[in-house]
Design a protein around this motif. Structure first.
Motif, PDB file in Angstrom:
ATOM      1  N   HIS A   1     -34.753  71.081  25.479  1.00 49.29           N
ATOM      2  CA  HIS A   1     -34.846  70.959  26.847  1.00 49.29           C
ATOM      3  C   HIS A   1     -35.696  71.948  27.720  1.00 49.29           C
ATOM      4  O   HIS A   1     -35.859  72.019  29.114  1.00 49.29           O
ATOM      5  CB  HIS A   1     -33.509  71.007  27.462  1.00 49.29           C
ATOM      6  CG  HIS A   1     -32.808  72.495  27.252  1.00 49.29           C
ATOM      7  ND1 HIS A   1     -32.400  73.321  28.466  1.00 49.29           N
ATOM      8  CD2 HIS A   1     -32.544  73.195  26.409  1.00 49.29           C
ATOM      9  CE1 HIS A   1     -32.057  74.413  28.312  1.00 49.29           C
ATOM     10  NE2 HIS A   1     -32.109  74.491  26.884  1.00 49.29           N
TER      11      HIS A   1
ATOM     12  N   HIS B   1     -25.265  75.001  19.161  1.00 49.00           N
ATOM     13  CA  HIS B   1     -23.917  75.303  19.806  1.00 49.00           C
ATOM     14  C   HIS B   1     -22.866  74.223  19.100  1.00 49.00           C
ATOM     15  O   HIS B   1     -23.211  73.081  18.961  1.00 49.00           O
ATOM     16  CB  HIS B   1     -24.120  75.047  21.361  1.00 49.00           C
ATOM     17  CG  HIS B   1     -24.891  75.954  21.867  1.00 49.00           C
ATOM     18  ND1 HIS B   1     -24.488  77.199  21.819  1.00 49.00           N
ATOM     19  CD2 HIS B   1     -26.170  75.680  22.522  1.00 49.00           C
ATOM     20  CE1 HIS B   1     -25.811  77.657  22.548  1.00 49.00           C
ATOM     21  NE2 HIS B   1     -26.519  76.935  23.000  1.00 49.00           N
TER      22      HIS B   1
ATOM     23  N   HIS C   1     -36.235  77.396  19.193  1.00 40.79           N
ATOM     24  CA  HIS C   1     -36.277  77.576  21.034  1.00 40.79           C
ATOM     25  C   HIS C   1     -36.189  79.186  21.556  1.00 40.79           C
ATOM     26  O   HIS C   1     -35.196  79.843  20.562  1.00 40.79           O
ATOM     27  CB  HIS C   1     -34.756  76.769  21.223  1.00 40.79           C
ATOM     28  CG  HIS C   1     -34.601  76.819  22.903  1.00 40.79           C
ATOM     29  ND1 HIS C   1     -35.459  76.749  23.635  1.00 40.79           N
ATOM     30  CD2 HIS C   1     -33.353  76.545  23.378  1.00 40.79           C
ATOM     31  CE1 HIS C   1     -34.547  76.602  24.890  1.00 40.79           C
ATOM     32  NE2 HIS C   1     -33.777  76.447  24.616  1.00 40.79           N
TER      33      HIS C   1
ATOM     34  N   ASP D   1     -30.543  73.015  20.636  1.00 44.63           N
ATOM     35  CA  ASP D   1     -29.613  72.548  21.663  1.00 44.63           C
ATOM     36  C   ASP D   1     -29.057  71.021  21.572  1.00 44.63           C
ATOM     37  O   ASP D   1     -27.992  70.758  22.007  1.00 44.63           O
ATOM     38  CB  ASP D   1     -30.127  72.710  23.014  1.00 44.63           C
ATOM     39  CG  ASP D   1     -30.081  74.454  23.166  1.00 44.63           C
ATOM     40  OD1 ASP D   1     -29.043  74.827  22.871  1.00 44.63           O
ATOM     41  OD2 ASP D   1     -30.865  74.805  24.167  1.00 44.63           O
TER      42      ASP D   1
ATOM     43  N   ASP E   1     -30.243  83.029  24.081  1.00 49.24           N
ATOM     44  CA  ASP E   1     -28.941  82.347  23.614  1.00 49.24           C
ATOM     45  C   ASP E   1     -29.182  82.352  21.662  1.00 49.24           C
ATOM     46  O   ASP E   1     -28.422  82.316  20.916  1.00 49.24           O
ATOM     47  CB  ASP E   1     -27.982  81.392  23.826  1.00 49.24           C
ATOM     48  CG  ASP E   1     -28.667  80.123  24.352  1.00 49.24           C
ATOM     49  OD1 ASP E   1     -29.674  80.167  24.622  1.00 49.24           O
ATOM     50  OD2 ASP E   1     -28.196  78.975  24.096  1.00 49.24           O
ATOM     51  N   HIS E   2     -30.478  81.836  21.487  1.00 48.71           N
ATOM     52  CA  HIS E   2     -30.769  81.528  20.117  1.00 48.71           C
ATOM     53  C   HIS E   2     -31.920  82.546  19.658  1.00 48.71           C
ATOM     54  O   HIS E   2     -31.950  82.922  18.572  1.00 48.71           O
ATOM     55  CB  HIS E   2     -31.372  80.190  20.207  1.00 48.71           C
ATOM     56  CG  HIS E   2     -30.614  79.153  20.579  1.00 48.71           C
ATOM     57  ND1 HIS E   2     -29.200  78.913  20.240  1.00 48.71           N
ATOM     58  CD2 HIS E   2     -30.774  78.552  21.790  1.00 48.71           C
ATOM     59  CE1 HIS E   2     -28.740  77.962  20.887  1.00 48.71           C
ATOM     60  NE2 HIS E   2     -29.458  77.802  22.034  1.00 48.71           N
TER      61      HIS E   2
ATOM     62  N   GLU F   1     -34.875  80.280  23.980  1.00 44.49           N
ATOM     63  CA  GLU F   1     -34.008  80.745  25.112  1.00 44.49           C
ATOM     64  C   GLU F   1     -33.105  81.821  24.309  1.00 44.49           C
ATOM     65  O   GLU F   1     -32.720  81.634  23.282  1.00 44.49           O
ATOM     66  CB  GLU F   1     -33.228  79.554  25.594  1.00 44.49           C
ATOM     67  CG  GLU F   1     -32.576  79.752  27.061  1.00 44.49           C
ATOM     68  CD  GLU F   1     -31.744  78.748  27.840  1.00 44.49           C
ATOM     69  OE1 GLU F   1     -31.805  77.537  27.186  1.00 44.49           O
ATOM     70  OE2 GLU F   1     -31.478  78.860  28.741  1.00 44.49           O
TER      71      GLU F   1
ATOM     72  N   PHE G   1     -22.368  80.468  31.460  1.00 48.90           N
ATOM     73  CA  PHE G   1     -23.478  80.492  30.504  1.00 48.90           C
ATOM     74  C   PHE G   1     -24.586  80.460  31.536  1.00 48.90           C
ATOM     75  O   PHE G   1     -24.469  79.746  32.774  1.00 48.90           O
ATOM     76  CB  PHE G   1     -23.324  79.194  29.735  1.00 48.90           C
ATOM     77  CG  PHE G   1     -24.016  79.181  28.557  1.00 48.90           C
ATOM     78  CD1 PHE G   1     -23.722  79.973  27.484  1.00 48.90           C
ATOM     79  CD2 PHE G   1     -25.097  78.362  28.587  1.00 48.90           C
ATOM     80  CE1 PHE G   1     -24.575  79.994  26.322  1.00 48.90           C
ATOM     81  CE2 PHE G   1     -25.895  78.409  27.477  1.00 48.90           C
ATOM     82  CZ  PHE G   1     -25.751  79.120  26.201  1.00 48.90           C
TER      83      PHE G   1
HETATM   84 FE1  FEO Z   1     -31.495  76.224  25.590  1.00 51.90          FE
HETATM   85 FE2  FEO Z   1     -28.797  77.157  23.953  1.00 51.90          FE
HETATM   86  O1  FEO Z   1     -30.313  77.260  24.893  1.00 51.90           O
END
Ligand code: FEO
Length: 397
Positions: free
Chosen positions: A145, A225, A79, A164, A83-84, A81, A22
């Motif tokens: 984060h 997650h 967020h 997250d 992955d989202h 990033e 990841f």
């Molecule tokens: Fe900060 Fe799950 O991405």
């Protein structure tokens, strides 16, 4: 697929059983992960976060096939990033005018990722979105984060969506915290905190206190997650408070690399010295070139002291040790002690360089370190045992 978690609130994410790396190769995901997206249906319908881009088509098709896609009135991007947010491009192609709620930093980041001028609505802490009978309240959470990170909270159902935070990289169809193996769950939670949140520990504590001051009841915590916390959801909040306060257990981690086993023998003899001096302390040894670095960081997080060893090569340290020192520099651990050791044949700089690396990473050195010429014999290994005895004694004070 769609699963109702409370009346009118659905999980619509993706469980990724295959992923093992990841953030590029920066974070190991031995147990896979999930990208949790949530749909709240009230008089208005809001979609909270999406899933990682390789699953964008599947994600949008699922929303389309369930009849939800065209009913979405609002999108929330907690967020940026990917992955989202990774499915936003595919999603917004279908619903281009729907407003996207995020922080002002979220607007910058989403524009930076997707180069699209969607109908962004920047929000601040305390602002709400009226869904009819329920409201969604926004809570900025910068550096938890990323600078753009945000939580949101659904009134009436008392659900916190912290993105997250409080999440874990676990693939499971079981969905809830009380249904999964608790040791695995907490291993992934602490690994996430250690590797991602350690540098922001102060902010974690501050943000949790701010949230507590809002006096909002919490029936469920739905991170982005892993599992949803429905049984005693505040247990993970309490753990975060504990972990954010320079957490340590009665453990010493010895992290080393070795060429011809001289530094390995030193590591083992030092461990013997620590254990013979203090039978209750847990000592763990890791050859960093053969061990997952995120797992090692998790052990360092739990430790009150870290010993790092490398032989000298090319007037420096072995590359795996150099990489590890760089890794812990960025994590900014606090109130941990450290020491260095290693063998050498000619110039012998490794111990000095490790000391410098440990100090740069915020560790307090217990001594000047131990360097041994060539392959250690029995007498030299006895010196290592003594080195371990001294460290154990110092840590008992
Ligand atoms: Fe900060 Fe799950 O991405």
């Amino acid at each position: 697929m769609k699963r109702e978690i409370k009346k009118g609130v659905y999980w619509v994410g993706k469980v990724d059983w295959e992923i093992r790396e990841f953030h590029g190769a920066e974070y190991s995901t031995h147990r896979g992960t999930s990208y949790n997206s949530y749909l709240v249906k009230d008089k208005k319908t809001v979609l909270i976060d999406t899933v990682w881009s390789p699953f964008d088509h599947e994600f949008v098709e699922n929303l389309k096939n369930s009849g939800d896609l065209q009913k979405i009135d609002y999108v929330v991007a907690n967020h940026a990033e990917v992955d989202h947010s990774g499915s936003l491009a595919e999603l917004m192609d279908h619903i281009p005018d729907v407003p996207v709620y995020c922080t002002s930093n979220g607007v910058k980041s989403l524009k930076g990722h997707f180069h699209q001028d969607w109908n962004f609505v920047p929000v601040k802490t305390g602002e709400t979105l009226d869904l009819g009978t329920k409201k969604l309240m926004f809570i900025e959470a910068p550096m938890l984060h990323w600078p753009d990170s945000m939580f949101c909270y659904l009134t009436e159902d008392n659900i916190l969506f912290p993105n997250d935070a409080f999440g874990q990289h676990i693939a499971t169809e079981l969905l809830y915290n009380d249904l999964v193996d608790q040791a695995e769950l907490y291993q992934e939670c602490i690994k996430y905190f250690a590797n991602i949140l350690t540098p922001f520990s102060r902010l974690v504590e501050k943000k949790i206190n701010e949230f507590v001051d809002l006096n909002l009841p919490v029936d469920m915590i739905c991170p982005s997650h892993g599992v949803i916390w429905r049984e005693n959801p505040l247990q993970i909040v309490n753990k975060y408070m504990e972990w954010s306060r320079n957490y340590q257990e009665d453990q010493i981690s010895i992290v080393y690399d070795t060429m011809w086993n001289g530094t390995r023998k030193m590591a083992e003899s030092i461990a013997e010295g620590i254990e013979s001096q203090n039978r209750s302390v847990t000592v763990k040894l890791f050859n960093i070139s053969h061990t997952d670095k995120n797992d090692v960081v998790t052990e360092v997080f739990k430790s009150k002291a870290l010993l790092v060893g490398s032989p000298t090569i090319n007037q420096g340290v072995l590359s795996a040790v150099a990489g590890f020192l760089e890794e812990i520099r960025g994590l900014r651990f606090k109130e941990k002690k450290a020491a260095a050791f290693g063998t050498y044949g000619w110039s012998g700089e490794s111990v000095k360089m490790i000391n410098e690396g440990l100090e740069k990473a915020g560790f307090e050195l217990l001594n000047d370190g131990l360097k041994l010429l060539w392959n250690p014999d029995a007498e030299m290994l006895e010196e290592c045992v003594k080195f371990g005895n001294d460290i154990a004694s110092q840590l008992e004070l």
